[in-house]
Write an enzyme that holds these catalytic residues in place. Structure first.
Site, PDB file in Angstrom:
ATOM      1  N   ASP B  44      -2.663 -63.697  20.550  1.00  0.00           N
ATOM      2  CA  ASP B  44      -2.956 -64.634  19.476  1.00  0.00           C
ATOM      3  C   ASP B  44      -3.278 -63.880  18.181  1.00  0.00           C
ATOM      4  OD1 ASP B  44      -3.977 -67.350  18.437  1.00  0.00           O
ATOM      5  OD2 ASP B  44      -5.756 -66.085  18.255  1.00  0.00           O
ATOM      6  N   GLU B 116       1.615 -66.517  23.926  1.00  0.00           N
ATOM      7  CA  GLU B 116       0.704 -65.573  23.263  1.00  0.00           C
ATOM      8  C   GLU B 116       0.345 -64.417  24.198  1.00  0.00           C
ATOM      9  OE1 GLU B 116      -1.568 -68.211  19.893  1.00  0.00           O
ATOM     10  OE2 GLU B 116      -2.484 -68.177  21.875  1.00  0.00           O
TER      11      GLU B 116
END
Lengths: 228, 228
Positions: B44, B116
């Site tokens: 992320d 992610e």
């Protein structure tokens, strides 16, 4: 204003390729249209990533929530301003004379933004490896501190300390459901903050585990809200 | 479950060094304690940084607020899940059988988290340059779209469209101060949303510029709040 090349040399051991880029990183928006706001956007993102990686390595057992919290302790306005002061970053800043007279070069927000912009500029000037080294270097002390500070503290303790530090009332925990067979029970606990009508639910194989989980969720939410 | 090495090969043109790391990135937390949550934290942050850099390059005149908004359009649960589906990521996921039966591998949140985590794993496995290339590759279409979509639209128009899309009432603009000599006037404008008692101030050398600035600040706040 002190020589920005000297500042960069002290951070990465050599002069930048582009002095102009470093000067831009040290230019507050009050000083003109070519300022450090866009570089700050880049540096902020890079800093968040580099700190994420180092925390992942240093805390091999930490949950995602725990890593998020530790990062929020390291990367926030006050912490960045503290690092900026150890680098005497204020001496290198360009501000509008009015902003300078009113002490703008010493404000937390100005210093913190400039440090992030400087990180972004060093990345563009020198590449990823160099910028990462520079971040690790200026964060050495802060990283050592975060590693020691709450070693061994559980989420309920950390939530309590967080609230006490802000003179807020303590959370209440309440079992709201027990499900499953006798040998495989699951507990649901609500953690509630009376002073802002906020609550969240934790779940676990014991009342204690469910409480700890609800406290962890609560603390994550509170920290994210404070950061926003 | 399809072979995760094949997935990685399709993304970076070679097999990973550590298949175990890729498998971990594709393991939902329902499937056990070694899952993708920590890798998601890393991925992320890396994604946020890489997209920040590419937006900085592609929009040389965009303000920090504008860059933040464009990134929020690109990096959010729905957008990531859309990309994950084009990669057929759901076919490679490991979930608890119960979560699988209830369609967990097709949920936006599960797909977005796994993408992610995969980015984080490829970074750890192959390094920064490779992970960045992979991100740019899977984001090619989304980046082209964000570049075209609101090209030329001013902040007032974008704020109006944002509010209309949420069936909310339109903002009111009001000049609250005009200062300075005749030849160098400054305007202050308040932009107000009646339906949530929110307002913010813009400043500029014309009424129009001040309105645009107040709209931009308002839109940034609304998007940040929605993302939080």
């Amino acid at each position: 204003m002190a020589d920005p090349n000297r500042l960069v040399h002290s951070l990465i051991g050599r002069k930048p390729e582009s002095t102009a880029l470093i000067e831009q990183a040290l230019t507050h928006r009050s000083a003109g249209p070519v300022n450090n706001e866009r570089l700050e956007f880049l540096g902020d993102a890079l800093l968040g990533f580099v700190i994420a990686e180092v925390l992942l390595q240093r805390f091999p057992d930490a949950s995602e929530g725990d890593l998020t919290r530790r990062r929020a302790t390291l990367v926030n306005r006050e912490a960045l301003a503290r690092i900026a002061r150890t680098l005497a970053l204020g001496d290198y800043l360009r501000l509008d004379p009015g902003a300078l007279r009113s002490g703008g070069h010493a404000r937390d927000s100005v210093l913190s933004d400039a440090l992030e912009a400087l990180i972004g500029a060093i990345y563009l000037d020198q590449g990823f490896a160099c910028a990462k080294q520079m971040i690790l270097r200026v964060f050495t002390d802060a990283l050592a501190e975060v590693a020691n500070r709450d070693a061994g503290k559980d989420p309920k303790t950390r939530l309590q300390e967080w609230l006490q530090a802000r003179r807020r009332s303590l959370p209440e925990y309440e079992v709201i459901a027990i499900t499953g067979e006798q040998h495989a029970q699951r507990f649901q606990v609500r953690c509630r903050l009376a002073d802002e009508e906020r609550s969240c639910i934790g779940d676990g194989s014991s009342r204690r585990r469910a409480e700890q989980q609800s406290a962890e969720t609560m603390l994550t939410q509170l920290i994210e809200q404070e950061e926003a």
